[in-house]
Design a protein around this motif. Structure first.
Motif, PDB file in Angstrom:
ATOM      1  N   HIS A   1      -6.870   7.402   0.995  1.00 61.61           N
ATOM      2  CA  HIS A   1      -7.290   5.894   1.652  1.00 61.61           C
ATOM      3  C   HIS A   1      -8.133   5.117   0.813  1.00 61.61           C
ATOM      4  O   HIS A   1      -8.285   4.066   0.504  1.00 61.61           O
ATOM      5  N   PRO A   2      -9.263   5.907   0.174  1.00 58.57           N
ATOM      6  CA  PRO A   2     -10.486   5.297  -0.667  1.00 58.57           C
ATOM      7  C   PRO A   2      -9.690   4.790  -1.922  1.00 58.57           C
ATOM      8  O   PRO A   2      -9.943   3.702  -2.458  1.00 58.57           O
ATOM      9  N   LEU A   3      -8.446   5.513  -2.439  1.00 56.61           N
ATOM     10  CA  LEU A   3      -7.864   5.284  -3.648  1.00 56.61           C
ATOM     11  C   LEU A   3      -7.054   4.225  -3.344  1.00 56.61           C
ATOM     12  O   LEU A   3      -6.624   3.099  -4.223  1.00 56.61           O
TER      13      LEU A   3
ATOM     14  N   THR B   1       0.729  -1.342   0.080  1.00 57.32           N
ATOM     15  CA  THR B   1      -0.027   0.074   0.049  1.00 57.32           C
ATOM     16  C   THR B   1       0.967   1.242  -0.122  1.00 57.32           C
ATOM     17  O   THR B   1       0.404   2.179  -0.464  1.00 57.32           O
ATOM     18  N   ASP B   2       2.096   1.270   0.616  1.00 59.88           N
ATOM     19  CA  ASP B   2       3.085   2.355   0.345  1.00 59.88           C
ATOM     20  C   ASP B   2       3.050   2.623  -1.076  1.00 59.88           C
ATOM     21  O   ASP B   2       3.546   3.751  -1.455  1.00 59.88           O
TER      22      ASP B   2
ATOM     23  N   VAL C   1      -0.782 -11.052   0.446  1.00 60.81           N
ATOM     24  CA  VAL C   1      -0.341 -10.210   1.938  1.00 60.81           C
ATOM     25  C   VAL C   1      -0.483  -8.697   1.570  1.00 60.81           C
ATOM     26  O   VAL C   1       0.069  -8.195   0.406  1.00 60.81           O
ATOM     27  N   PHE C   2      -1.492  -8.110   2.261  1.00 59.31           N
ATOM     28  CA  PHE C   2      -1.618  -6.693   2.211  1.00 59.31           C
ATOM     29  C   PHE C   2      -0.267  -6.140   3.171  1.00 59.31           C
ATOM     30  O   PHE C   2      -0.644  -6.109   4.313  1.00 59.31           O
ATOM     31  N   ASP C   3       0.466  -5.358   2.637  1.00 54.90           N
ATOM     32  CA  ASP C   3       1.549  -4.628   3.377  1.00 54.90           C
ATOM     33  C   ASP C   3       1.061  -3.333   3.750  1.00 54.90           C
ATOM     34  O   ASP C   3       1.009  -2.437   2.869  1.00 54.90           O
ATOM     35  N   VAL C   4       0.602  -3.104   4.885  1.00 58.61           N
ATOM     36  CA  VAL C   4      -0.082  -1.885   5.293  1.00 58.61           C
ATOM     37  C   VAL C   4       0.490  -1.255   6.543  1.00 58.61           C
ATOM     38  O   VAL C   4       0.137  -1.751   7.839  1.00 58.61           O
ATOM     39  N   PRO C   5       1.355  -0.205   6.635  1.00 58.07           N
ATOM     40  CA  PRO C   5       2.113   0.193   7.849  1.00 58.07           C
ATOM     41  C   PRO C   5       0.857   0.530   8.792  1.00 58.07           C
ATOM     42  O   PRO C   5       1.122   0.663   9.742  1.00 58.07           O
ATOM     43  N   LEU C   6      -0.130   1.324   8.382  1.00 60.88           N
ATOM     44  CA  LEU C   6      -1.311   1.640   9.338  1.00 60.88           C
ATOM     45  C   LEU C   6      -2.488   0.722   9.203  1.00 60.88           C
ATOM     46  O   LEU C   6      -3.675   1.359   9.594  1.00 60.88           O
TER      47      LEU C   6
END
Length: 201
Positions: A87-89, A30-31, A107-112
């Motif tokens: 976030h929606p995008l 996601t980053d 795997v969703f790499d999501v810092p937050l």
């Protein structure tokens, strides 16, 4: 199976994501999606320019990351305004990539992930990469342009270690261990969670 991967800044989350990719998982970063949205031709830039003004657009038309980072670390309302655009995008593109993946583990790499409150319902498991705050600081200070004040600001803007661990189905402690040990732990977890293409150590 869909997994959410998260961890504080400097925890080694990107390293773990790399090992999961090596194990055969599809990684949705996601980053990276966020960076793409804020390039000169990124889908988020028109809305960011309208919301924050030309001062936050670099000369080539991309987001002025340093200026925006300084603003959102010091202004919670500005952070929420930026997140309302991004976030929606990010979510739409992340789900598109996941739907297109053919790997046994996505795997969703999501810092937050913990902070957002929305990702838990989208994944079957949450994997947290954890280490001490001192280790986080030491690692991040080795990156170009980071100061102790900036590191403290980044850490303060993220969920606490306790909150991340409380949300986890599994925790990888990446503190004071050899890289090969971390890799072996990731490979073992990936095998349990459904990856079939495991690379031997």
């Amino acid at each position: 199976m869909r997994i959410g991967l998260t961890g504080g800044i400097g925890s080694g989350k990107s390293t773990v994501a790399g090992f999961l990719r090596e194990a055969g998982a599809a990684i949705v970063d996601t980053d990276a999606i966020s960076r793409g949205l804020t390039l000169s031709d990124g889908a988020a830039m028109p809305a960011i320019a309208r919301e924050f003004g030309a001062d936050f657009v670099a000369t080539e038309g991309a987001l002025d990351r340093d200026r925006m980072r300084a603003l959102v670390f010091s202004d919670a309302a500005a952070k929420r305004r930026l997140e309302a655009i991004l976030h929606p995008l990010i979510t739409a593109e992340a789900l598109r990539q996941a739907d297109a993946a053919t790997a046994p583990l996505v795997v969703f790499d999501v810092p937050l992930l913990v902070e957002s409150g929305r990702w838990r319902a989208r994944v079957a498991r949450v994997l947290v990469v954890d280490c001490s705050a001192d280790t986080q600081c030491q690692r991040v200070l080795q990156r170009p342009g980071w100061t102790p004040e900036r590191v403290r600001g980044a850490m303060a803007a993220q969920a606490s270690r306790e909150a991340r661990r409380a949300a986890a189905d599994a925790v990888l402690v990446n503190d004071g261990i050899a890289l090969v040990t971390l890799r072996n732990e990731v490979m073992s977890l990936a095998a349990r969670w459904g990856c079939e293409t495991i690379t031997s150590p």
